[in-house]
Scaffold this motif. Sequence first.
Motif, PDB file in Angstrom:
ATOM      1  N   ARG A  37       0.733  -1.238   0.064  1.00 31.43           N
ATOM      2  CA  ARG A  37       0.038   0.061   0.124  1.00 31.43           C
ATOM      3  C   ARG A  37       0.871   1.362  -0.143  1.00 31.43           C
ATOM      4  N   LEU A  38       1.827   1.233   0.902  1.00 33.40           N
ATOM      5  CA  LEU A  38       2.765   2.371   1.030  1.00 33.40           C
ATOM      6  C   LEU A  38       3.578   2.727  -0.276  1.00 33.40           C
ATOM      7  N   ARG A  40       3.009   1.756  -3.187  1.00 36.33           N
ATOM      8  CA  ARG A  40       2.157   2.109  -4.250  1.00 36.33           C
ATOM      9  C   ARG A  40       1.939   3.814  -4.200  1.00 36.33           C
ATOM     10  N   LEU A  41       2.094   4.370  -3.142  1.00 35.32           N
ATOM     11  CA  LEU A  41       2.458   6.017  -2.694  1.00 35.32           C
ATOM     12  C   LEU A  41       3.620   6.376  -2.841  1.00 35.32           C
ATOM     13  N   SER A  42       4.481   5.676  -3.485  1.00 35.69           N
ATOM     14  CA  SER A  42       5.971   6.174  -3.685  1.00 35.69           C
ATOM     15  C   SER A  42       6.978   6.257  -2.541  1.00 35.69           C
ATOM     16  N   HIS A 255     -11.093   7.853   8.660  1.00 38.61           N
ATOM     17  CA  HIS A 255     -10.298   8.175   7.456  1.00 38.61           C
ATOM     18  C   HIS A 255     -10.370   9.688   7.099  1.00 38.61           C
ATOM     19  N   GLU A 259      -6.755  11.951   6.859  1.00 47.14           N
ATOM     20  CA  GLU A 259      -6.601  12.772   5.745  1.00 47.14           C
ATOM     21  C   GLU A 259      -6.352  14.050   6.002  1.00 47.14           C
ATOM     22  N   SER A 262      -2.735  14.259   7.282  1.00 45.01           N
ATOM     23  CA  SER A 262      -1.783  14.260   6.219  1.00 45.01           C
ATOM     24  C   SER A 262      -1.804  15.581   5.292  1.00 45.01           C
ATOM     25  N   GLY A 294      -2.845   4.044   4.910  1.00 43.70           N
ATOM     26  CA  GLY A 294      -3.136   4.926   3.535  1.00 43.70           C
ATOM     27  C   GLY A 294      -3.448   6.190   3.405  1.00 43.70           C
ATOM     28  N   SER A 295      -4.429   6.657   4.274  1.00 43.22           N
ATOM     29  CA  SER A 295      -4.957   7.998   4.260  1.00 43.22           C
ATOM     30  C   SER A 295      -3.900   8.769   4.920  1.00 43.22           C
ATOM     31  N   GLU A 299      -2.803   8.832   0.673  1.00 43.79           N
ATOM     32  CA  GLU A 299      -3.771   8.209  -0.324  1.00 43.79           C
ATOM     33  C   GLU A 299      -4.971   9.140  -0.694  1.00 43.79           C
ATOM     34  N   LYS A 300      -5.424   9.134  -2.064  1.00 42.00           N
ATOM     35  CA  LYS A 300      -6.492  10.023  -2.376  1.00 42.00           C
ATOM     36  C   LYS A 300      -7.279   9.098  -3.313  1.00 42.00           C
TER      37      LYS A 300
END
Length: 302
Positions: A37-38, A40-42, A255, A259, A262, A294-295, A299-300
């Motif tokens: 998951r992380l 994928r967020l680069s 979430h 968010e 973040s 993720g949030s 992650e968006k």
Amino acid sequence: MKFKKISIIGVPMDLGQTRRGVDMGPSAIRYAGIVERLERLSYEIEDLGDIEIDRAERSDEENIGNLRNLKAVAEANERLAAKVDQVIQSGTFPLVLGGDHSIAIGSLAGIGKHYLNLGVIWYDAHGDLNTAETSPSGNIHGMPLAVSLGIGDPRLTNIANYTPKVKPENIVMIGARSLDEGERKLIKEKGIQVFTMHEIDRLGMAKVMENAISYLQKRGTDGVHLSLDLDGLDPHDAPGVGTPVIGGISYRESHLAMEMLSEAGMITSCEFVEVNPILDEKNKTANVAVALMGSLFGEKLL
């Protein structure tokens, strides 16, 4: 978030309480796909594996002065503090996976020495402000915030050879709905900022988080640690926890909270704790933990 590299530290601790299974929390969270998951967020992810926990048998001899498994809990937290210290020195974000909430003692011990004015967000149904004198159970997972304030047994408060780790005026508690009498007294005595479920219901999570973020910014914090206990969420959304309390924060509210943190870009370390796969439903709680991470890490949907 200013960090591009995240170091994952698992702490398979179940000695801070009495229900078996929470030691499998880090494995459950990994199985739920946190690394992927992380990535994928680069982010660059380094999984450092698990802190070694002394598997001493639980017995009356280990309960010292109404503190269950004190020696083993203290030793594990010393190891965790040293590992977190190393991660921060390397310029990497420490992501700690529990394990019961007693591991916050070691997390904050390793983190606190790197900040002059550390802030803490305690996302939890409970205050975790008990001491040996006020605890009804002797479970150390109900004491880590008090310990980090320098209140409690010196074998815990002096981990990493300094105390306190955080100032009471730099703490924000979110989601509290189960507080013991001694905890309520300490909150009032120390002036700790608390947003209970009453405030969340009345104001809404968006306003609560705006207030929490603003409060810590006005305090001039130079880093903020998020300590998220999955029992902060309602048991309907996170059933796999050892001390569930109905009437909690919803999945969607959580979430939103992540968010907003973040977007604020203020979190410099975090831990997610109390995932107990034995009490869970098809790894639901670990999946929730991973989704919330993720949030938190940006992650968006769009």
